[in-house]
Design a protein around this motif. Structure first.
Motif, mmCIF file in Angstrom:
data_model
loop_
_atom_site.group_PDB
_atom_site.id
_atom_site.type_symbol
_atom_site.label_atom_id
_atom_site.label_comp_id
_atom_site.label_asym_id
_atom_site.label_seq_id
_atom_site.Cartn_x
_atom_site.Cartn_y
_atom_site.Cartn_z
ATOM 1 N N GLU A 1 24.625 -14.480 48.144
ATOM 2 C CA GLU A 1 25.401 -13.255 48.000
ATOM 3 C C GLU A 1 25.005 -12.613 46.679
ATOM 4 O OE1 GLU A 1 29.418 -14.573 47.914
ATOM 5 O OE2 GLU A 1 29.125 -15.554 46.003
ATOM 6 N N ARG A 2 25.643 -11.516 46.375
ATOM 7 C CA ARG A 2 25.275 -10.757 45.191
ATOM 8 C C ARG A 2 25.177 -11.630 43.941
ATOM 9 N NH1 ARG A 2 25.931 -5.577 42.334
ATOM 10 N NH2 ARG A 2 26.595 -6.239 40.279
ATOM 11 N N ALA A 3 26.149 -12.501 43.745
ATOM 12 C CA ALA A 3 26.200 -13.301 42.514
ATOM 13 C C ALA A 3 24.989 -14.222 42.388
ATOM 14 C CB ALA A 3 27.481 -14.117 42.492
ATOM 15 N N ASP A 4 24.379 -14.598 43.510
ATOM 16 C CA ASP A 4 23.225 -15.477 43.430
ATOM 17 C C ASP A 4 21.955 -14.727 43.042
ATOM 18 O OD1 ASP A 4 24.564 -17.848 44.367
ATOM 19 O OD2 ASP A 4 24.659 -16.858 46.319
ATOM 20 N N TYR B 1 25.281 -4.848 50.907
ATOM 21 C CA TYR B 1 25.553 -3.504 50.374
ATOM 22 C C TYR B 1 26.041 -3.575 48.928
ATOM 23 C CZ TYR B 1 30.119 -5.127 51.707
ATOM 24 O OH TYR B 1 31.231 -5.896 51.819
ATOM 25 N N SER B 2 26.603 -4.723 48.540
ATOM 26 C CA SER B 2 27.152 -4.807 47.189
ATOM 27 C C SER B 2 26.050 -4.724 46.136
ATOM 28 C CB SER B 2 27.944 -6.096 47.022
ATOM 29 O OG SER B 2 27.093 -7.201 47.196
ATOM 30 N N LEU B 3 24.794 -4.910 46.564
ATOM 31 C CA LEU B 3 23.683 -4.789 45.609
ATOM 32 C C LEU B 3 23.516 -3.343 45.161
ATOM 33 C CD1 LEU B 3 21.029 -7.090 47.301
ATOM 34 C CD2 LEU B 3 22.336 -7.570 45.248
ATOM 35 N N ALA B 4 23.930 -2.399 46.010
ATOM 36 C CA ALA B 4 23.731 -0.988 45.678
ATOM 37 C C ALA B 4 24.988 -0.375 45.084
ATOM 38 C CB ALA B 4 23.321 -0.217 46.927
ATOM 39 N N ARG B 5 26.021 -1.192 44.906
ATOM 40 C CA ARG B 5 27.245 -0.665 44.333
ATOM 41 C C ARG B 5 27.153 -0.731 42.822
ATOM 42 N NH1 ARG B 5 31.933 -3.425 47.570
ATOM 43 N NH2 ARG B 5 31.345 -5.077 46.142
ATOM 44 N N GLY B 6 27.995 0.013 42.146
ATOM 45 C CA GLY B 6 28.103 -0.168 40.698
ATOM 46 C C GLY B 6 27.278 0.804 39.897
ATOM 47 N N GLY B 7 26.706 1.800 40.550
ATOM 48 C CA GLY B 7 26.108 2.893 39.802
ATOM 49 C C GLY B 7 24.709 2.621 39.271
ATOM 50 N N GLY C 1 21.974 -4.617 40.335
ATOM 51 C CA GLY C 1 21.734 -4.797 41.764
ATOM 52 C C GLY C 1 20.467 -4.099 42.231
ATOM 53 N N LYS C 2 20.189 -2.932 41.630
ATOM 54 C CA LYS C 2 18.968 -2.183 41.966
ATOM 55 C C LYS C 2 17.717 -3.029 41.747
ATOM 56 C CE LYS C 2 18.780 2.500 42.737
ATOM 57 N NZ LYS C 2 19.971 2.487 43.525
ATOM 58 N N GLU C 3 17.758 -3.763 40.626
ATOM 59 C CA GLU C 3 16.618 -4.609 40.279
ATOM 60 C C GLU C 3 16.410 -5.679 41.370
ATOM 61 O OE1 GLU C 3 17.082 -6.009 36.278
ATOM 62 O OE2 GLU C 3 15.358 -7.343 36.447
ATOM 63 N N ALA C 4 17.515 -6.200 41.847
ATOM 64 C CA ALA C 4 17.426 -7.209 42.904
ATOM 65 C C ALA C 4 16.792 -6.606 44.154
ATOM 66 C CB ALA C 4 18.807 -7.765 43.228
ATOM 67 N N TYR D 1 25.984 2.999 54.951
ATOM 68 C CA TYR D 1 25.883 3.776 53.718
ATOM 69 C C TYR D 1 24.740 3.248 52.854
ATOM 70 C CZ TYR D 1 27.116 5.781 49.226
ATOM 71 O OH TYR D 1 27.070 6.446 48.048
ATOM 72 N N PHE D 2 24.666 1.933 52.764
ATOM 73 C CA PHE D 2 23.632 1.266 51.972
ATOM 74 C C PHE D 2 22.235 1.657 52.446
ATOM 75 C CE2 PHE D 2 21.089 -2.816 51.650
ATOM 76 C CZ PHE D 2 20.828 -2.719 50.305
ATOM 77 N N ILE D 3 22.057 1.669 53.780
ATOM 78 C CA ILE D 3 20.742 1.999 54.339
ATOM 79 C C ILE D 3 20.411 3.463 54.089
ATOM 80 C CG2 ILE D 3 19.423 2.135 56.481
ATOM 81 C CD1 ILE D 3 21.300 -0.173 57.462
ATOM 82 N N GLN D 4 21.429 4.314 54.222
ATOM 83 C CA GLN D 4 21.176 5.742 54.032
ATOM 84 C C GLN D 4 20.778 6.058 52.596
ATOM 85 O OE1 GLN D 4 24.692 7.626 55.478
ATOM 86 N NE2 GLN D 4 24.109 7.189 57.600
#
Lengths: 246, 350
Positions: free
Chosen positions: B166-169, B200-206, B211-214, B242-245
């Motif tokens: 998941e995101r944290a990993d 999708y949480s990888l693209a959250r947070g602005g 997450g973008k780097e991941a 939303y994430f895909i778009q």
């Protein structure tokens, strides 16, 4: 792991094929496992012990292979006759220099390399076993006979048989590389086994094209792939064949 | 050299026969010696056979393949049976008809590509990265795990294991840490499937989020190790859409999109009964009706948990505990009582 054995008459180009095929599959170095025959009488077969006392060392390991302790020898491992094995890593060109030569019977024991072939989203490994050449007659040298006997015993445990025939000498009577009884017998043996193809080698030499045609005529119903072990021609087809049989 | 002018099978037979007769003159041994590979080899080593004769003797011994010690001969047949097993496991899942159809499609595609390759026909490169969209508890992880098995048995994947992250990993604590962590997970997944839950949480947070780097590292690795692993991004339908778009690069790299629809109340009842059957319990008719009511009520509330197998499992496990409380003071409960789940055990859901 699947075993793929390379056999044929002496000086047909078996070792060069194995080494260059490894290079063709993007190997820069090869770790060769030498399996030397050990003279040990089999029980119940009435072996004359005196005939088996000669040195069984692989004559072809010029640098360090003769030190038994350094390579973790493992007597009795392998299959068929008792063997002692050791490993040595070469760069391809060094291996070509040390392990191949213009004279027959340069290879005197089983030399195997493990190769990776791409398959699906991954790789499959195959053990490519180089063998000592098979003569038509009975060889007078006991050491070479022992080496050939290793070839024979490993044939029965191999999944794939690549039979190399020298196309440039295919029609020439008398040459040690010329097609002979043993080639026909190997083909007949392999016919009932499957996983067999003939590699018509040395197509870079003059007259080899006729040789390929002659081989095709002599072995109808078998796959014949013209190759040049020296210039790595036809290797793509060999790779496709091996992959299909894996 | 040989004293046989024309080497032939018969000649070799005579040679070996005469040899074994002279060695141990028992009549029964002759035929055995001829079939004994060791006898042929030592006759050969002693210079009594030519290689050609040895081969013709081998041929008489028959075509059976001698596996070297320690190697199974029936690797292929067990491969096929494991594939059947994995497919059975898939079929035993309740509902998920579109998912099952799609898995069969992919399987057929893989097999036909293999057959085409054998005939030297042009083959499509197998890009099997996938996006799973669905609410929690709709079977995404289960299906991914079964797919791993199927792909291993068909030879698409080397190992077919599932690494679930998941995101944290993936996301690290400082600049540069993320790529390192992500690559580490990818390395673990080589030969198998990397399954990123709630991707999708990888693209959250602005803009400044790591997450973008991941995502960038993942995209790069998908190209680099294209043949080594399959990447599955999973998450809720709306968030994933939303994430895909918002990441157009992602969409084109994932040719397979699978929607996991919510389970219908009927399917959930079937799942509940299957779970209970496995645990050797059963529902009495009132309990069944009551469970159905609870499930439809949740569905009409448009709850995220509505079509959720995990929700049902929790209800069932709770009911099993309540049944235990109900029976614990009773002396000598019957076998039937120990198996039966009643209406009051189910209670009002969770």
């Amino acid at each position: 792991m699947r075993r793929c054995i390379v056999l044929g008459k002496p000086n047909a180009g078996k070792t060069l094929f194995v080494l260059h095929f490894a290079e063709f599959l993007h190997a820069k170095e090869v770790t060769i496992k030498f399996q030397e025959p050990v003279a040990a009488p089999r029980k119940g077969t009435g072996v004359d012990p005196e005939a088996r006392t000669g040195s069984a060392a692989c004559s072809l390991d010029p640098v360090s292979g003769s030190d038994p302790g350094a390579h973790g020898r493992n007597p009795g491992a392998g299959f068929g006759p008792s063997t002692s094995e050791h490993f040595k890593t070469y760069k391809i060109q060094d291996a070509v220099r040390d392990l191949t030569g213009p004279r027959p019977h340069t290879t005197r024991c089983l030399q195997s390399v493990v190769l990776e072939l791409p398959a699906g989203k991954g790789k499959k490994t195959v053990e490519l076993i180089d063998t000592s050449g098979l003569t038509d007659g009975i060889h007078q040298d006991a050491e070479i006979r022992r080496a050939m006997s290793q070839t024979l015993s490993s044939v029965r445990a191999a999944h794939i048989i690549l039979h190399i025939i020298d196309a440039s000498k295919a029609g020439k009577k008398g040459a040690v590389e010329a097609m002979g009884d043993v080639d026909y017998q190997v083909a007949a043996f392999a016919q009932m086994r499957g996983g067999y193809c003939i590699l018509a080698n040395k197509i870079d030499l003059p007259g080899a094209r006729d040789g390929v045609k002659k081989i095709r005529d002599e072995f109808p119903g078998h796959i014949v792939i013209p190759i040049s072990a020296l210039y790595k021609e036809g290797f793509k087809e060999v790779k496709a064949f091996v992959l299909r049989e894996l | 050299m040989t004293n046989c002018a024309k080497p032939s099978a018969n000649c070799a037979k005579r040679l070996v026969n005469s040899m074994s007769v002279s060695n141990d003159a028992k009549p029964g041994v002759n035929s055995y010696s001829l079939r004994d590979i060791d006898a042929v080899l030592s006759a050969f080593e002693e210079g009594r056979l030519t290689p050609a004769q040895a081969f013709s003797l081998f041929r008489e011994m028959g075509p059976q393949f001698e596996a070297p010690p320690g190697q199974g001969q029936d690797a292929e047949s067990s491969n096929a049976s494991r594939l059947r097993e994995a497919l059975n496991e898939l079929d035993s899942l309740i509902g998920l008809h579109s998912v099952k159809r799609l898995v069969r499609e992919i399987l057929a595609f893989v097999q036909i590509q293999k057959k085409r390759a054998r005939q030297q026909l042009a083959t499509e490169h197998l890009v099997l990265h996938m996006i799973f969209k669905g609410n929690p508890g709709t079977g995404k992880t289960t299906v991914a795990r079964i797919m791993g098995k199927i792909f291993r048995e068909t030879g698409v994947l080397e190992r077919g294991h599932l690494i679930e992250v998941e995101r944290a990993d993936l996301v690290g604590e400082y600049i540069g840490h993320t790529a390192q962590k992500t690559r580490e997970q990818i390395r673990k997944a080589l030969g198998g499937i990397l399954f990123i839950d709630e991707a999708y949480s990888l693209a959250r947070g602005g803009e400044k989020d790591f997450g973008k780097e991941a995502i960038d590292t993942l995209v790069k690795s998908m190209e680099d190790y294209r043949d080594r692993f399959i990447l599955i991004l999973a998450g809720y339908s709306e968030e994933m859409n939303y994430f895909i778009q918002t990441n157009p690069g992602i969409r084109s790299r994932f040719p397979i999109h699978i929607d996991f629809p919510d389970y219908l109340p009927d399917e959930l009842i079937q799942i509940a009964e299957l779970m209970l059957k496995k645990r050797e319990y059963k529902l009495d008719p009132w309990a069944r009706n009551h469970l159905y009511t609870i499930l439809t009520k949740h569905a009409s509330n448009l709850d995220h948990n509505a079509g959720n197998a995990r929700f049902v499992r929790n209800i069932i496990e709770r009911a099993i505990r309540r049944q235990a409380v109900r029976l614990v003071d009773k002396e000598n409960p019957t076998r039937e009582e120990l198996m039966l789940i009643r209406r009051e055990d189910i209670g009002e859901g969770l």
